[in-house]
Motif scaffolding. Structure first.
Motif, mmCIF file in Angstrom:
data_model
loop_
_atom_site.group_PDB
_atom_site.id
_atom_site.type_symbol
_atom_site.label_atom_id
_atom_site.label_comp_id
_atom_site.label_asym_id
_atom_site.label_seq_id
_atom_site.Cartn_x
_atom_site.Cartn_y
_atom_site.Cartn_z
ATOM 1 N N CYS A 1 -2.333 -4.599 -0.718
ATOM 2 C CA CYS A 1 -3.478 -4.367 -1.603
ATOM 3 C C CYS A 1 -3.429 -5.414 -2.714
ATOM 4 O O CYS A 1 -2.353 -5.884 -3.084
ATOM 5 C CB CYS A 1 -3.401 -2.980 -2.239
ATOM 6 S SG CYS A 1 -3.515 -1.648 -1.051
ATOM 7 N N THR B 1 -5.855 -0.595 9.585
ATOM 8 C CA THR B 1 -4.954 0.507 9.232
ATOM 9 C C THR B 1 -3.503 0.062 9.282
ATOM 10 O O THR B 1 -2.634 0.719 8.723
ATOM 11 C CB THR B 1 -5.137 1.700 10.199
ATOM 12 O OG1 THR B 1 -4.951 1.239 11.528
ATOM 13 C CG2 THR B 1 -6.490 2.337 10.026
ATOM 14 N N LYS C 1 -2.652 1.058 -9.623
ATOM 15 C CA LYS C 1 -3.825 1.940 -9.603
ATOM 16 C C LYS C 1 -4.200 2.401 -11.004
ATOM 17 O O LYS C 1 -5.371 2.575 -11.316
ATOM 18 C CB LYS C 1 -3.545 3.188 -8.756
ATOM 19 C CG LYS C 1 -3.730 3.019 -7.293
ATOM 20 C CD LYS C 1 -3.472 4.348 -6.601
ATOM 21 C CE LYS C 1 -3.468 4.217 -5.109
ATOM 22 N NZ LYS C 1 -3.163 5.483 -4.429
ATOM 23 N N GLU D 1 2.098 0.289 -6.086
ATOM 24 C CA GLU D 1 0.660 0.535 -6.046
ATOM 25 C C GLU D 1 0.282 1.651 -7.013
ATOM 26 O O GLU D 1 -0.763 1.591 -7.649
ATOM 27 C CB GLU D 1 0.157 0.858 -4.651
ATOM 28 C CG GLU D 1 -1.364 0.938 -4.664
ATOM 29 C CD GLU D 1 -2.023 1.295 -3.362
ATOM 30 O OE1 GLU D 1 -3.217 0.964 -3.230
ATOM 31 O OE2 GLU D 1 -1.383 1.927 -2.503
ATOM 32 N N ASP D 2 1.130 2.665 -7.160
ATOM 33 C CA ASP D 2 0.860 3.719 -8.140
ATOM 34 C C ASP D 2 0.691 3.123 -9.531
ATOM 35 O O ASP D 2 -0.211 3.497 -10.279
ATOM 36 C CB ASP D 2 1.994 4.758 -8.168
ATOM 37 C CG ASP D 2 2.023 5.628 -6.933
ATOM 38 O OD1 ASP D 2 0.997 5.697 -6.212
ATOM 39 O OD2 ASP D 2 3.080 6.235 -6.678
ATOM 40 N N LYS E 1 0.834 -1.196 0.000
ATOM 41 C CA LYS E 1 0.000 0.000 0.000
ATOM 42 C C LYS E 1 0.879 1.261 0.000
ATOM 43 O O LYS E 1 1.903 1.309 0.670
ATOM 44 C CB LYS E 1 -0.884 -0.033 1.248
ATOM 45 C CG LYS E 1 -1.878 1.074 1.352
ATOM 46 C CD LYS E 1 -2.718 0.844 2.603
ATOM 47 C CE LYS E 1 -3.632 1.995 2.863
ATOM 48 N NZ LYS E 1 -4.416 1.782 4.079
ATOM 49 N N ASP E 2 0.476 2.263 -0.793
ATOM 50 C CA ASP E 2 1.148 3.559 -0.879
ATOM 51 C C ASP E 2 2.592 3.462 -1.378
ATOM 52 O O ASP E 2 3.438 4.270 -1.013
ATOM 53 C CB ASP E 2 1.116 4.289 0.472
ATOM 54 C CG ASP E 2 -0.300 4.576 0.936
ATOM 55 O OD1 ASP E 2 -1.168 4.839 0.084
ATOM 56 O OD2 ASP E 2 -0.543 4.534 2.155
ATOM 57 N N SER E 3 2.871 2.498 -2.229
ATOM 58 C CA SER E 3 4.209 2.336 -2.803
ATOM 59 C C SER E 3 4.186 2.739 -4.277
ATOM 60 O O SER E 3 3.128 2.975 -4.855
ATOM 61 C CB SER E 3 4.657 0.877 -2.683
ATOM 62 O OG SER E 3 3.827 0.054 -3.497
ATOM 63 N N THR E 4 5.359 2.797 -4.902
ATOM 64 C CA THR E 4 5.404 3.069 -6.342
ATOM 65 C C THR E 4 4.742 1.930 -7.108
ATOM 66 O O THR E 4 4.146 2.159 -8.160
ATOM 67 C CB THR E 4 6.849 3.274 -6.835
ATOM 68 O OG1 THR E 4 7.630 2.133 -6.484
ATOM 69 C CG2 THR E 4 7.465 4.525 -6.260
ATOM 70 N N GLU F 1 -8.286 -4.357 -0.092
ATOM 71 C CA GLU F 1 -7.344 -3.697 0.800
ATOM 72 C C GLU F 1 -7.795 -4.057 2.197
ATOM 73 O O GLU F 1 -8.944 -3.823 2.555
ATOM 74 C CB GLU F 1 -7.368 -2.184 0.597
ATOM 75 C CG GLU F 1 -6.420 -1.443 1.503
ATOM 76 C CD GLU F 1 -6.426 0.055 1.243
ATOM 77 O OE1 GLU F 1 -6.292 0.794 2.228
ATOM 78 O OE2 GLU F 1 -6.582 0.471 0.091
#
Length: 108
Positions: free
Chosen positions: A91, A86, A74, A70-71, A65-68, A82
């Motif tokens: 993902c 928290t 997306k 995942e970019d 999650k929130d990694s390159t 997901e």
């Protein structure tokens, strides 16, 4: 993991580690890496398209999650999952293979 396979599109600065689960309609990408010199040139998409064509399945990808990574997913896949916690960092994304064969040939 058991039955992991490794491929490279260019043989230089890219690789993909994947599995082809039995009795599933997808290939699982465990890791895909493209060096900076090859980014933005369609290398990762070429690997994904190769896997979809070769195995005639969708692609399932797990990423942080929130990694390159995942970019990338997306912009190229649909998010399936997901973890609601928290603290979770995983993902799952899926790319539907729109070129799947409509019929399967019987071998015997």
């Amino acid at each position: 993991l058991k039955n992991e396979q490794l491929i490279s599109c260019t043989g230089e600065a890219d690789f993909c580690v994947f599995t082809v689960p039995k009795n599933k309609d997808y290939v699982t990408i465990n890791d895909i890496c493209v060096g900076e010199s090859l980014r933005g040139k369609g290398t990762a998409k070429a690997i994904i398209n190769f896997l979809m064509e070769k195995y005639d399945r969708d692609i399932l990808a797990k990423c942080v999650k929130d990694s390159t990574a995942e970019d990338f997913w997306k912009h190229n896949a649909n998010k399936l999952y997901e973890h609601p916690s928290t603290k979770s960092i995983v993902c799952v994304y899926r790319i539907t293979n729109t070129h799947k064969k409509l019929y399967k040939e019987e071998l015997f």
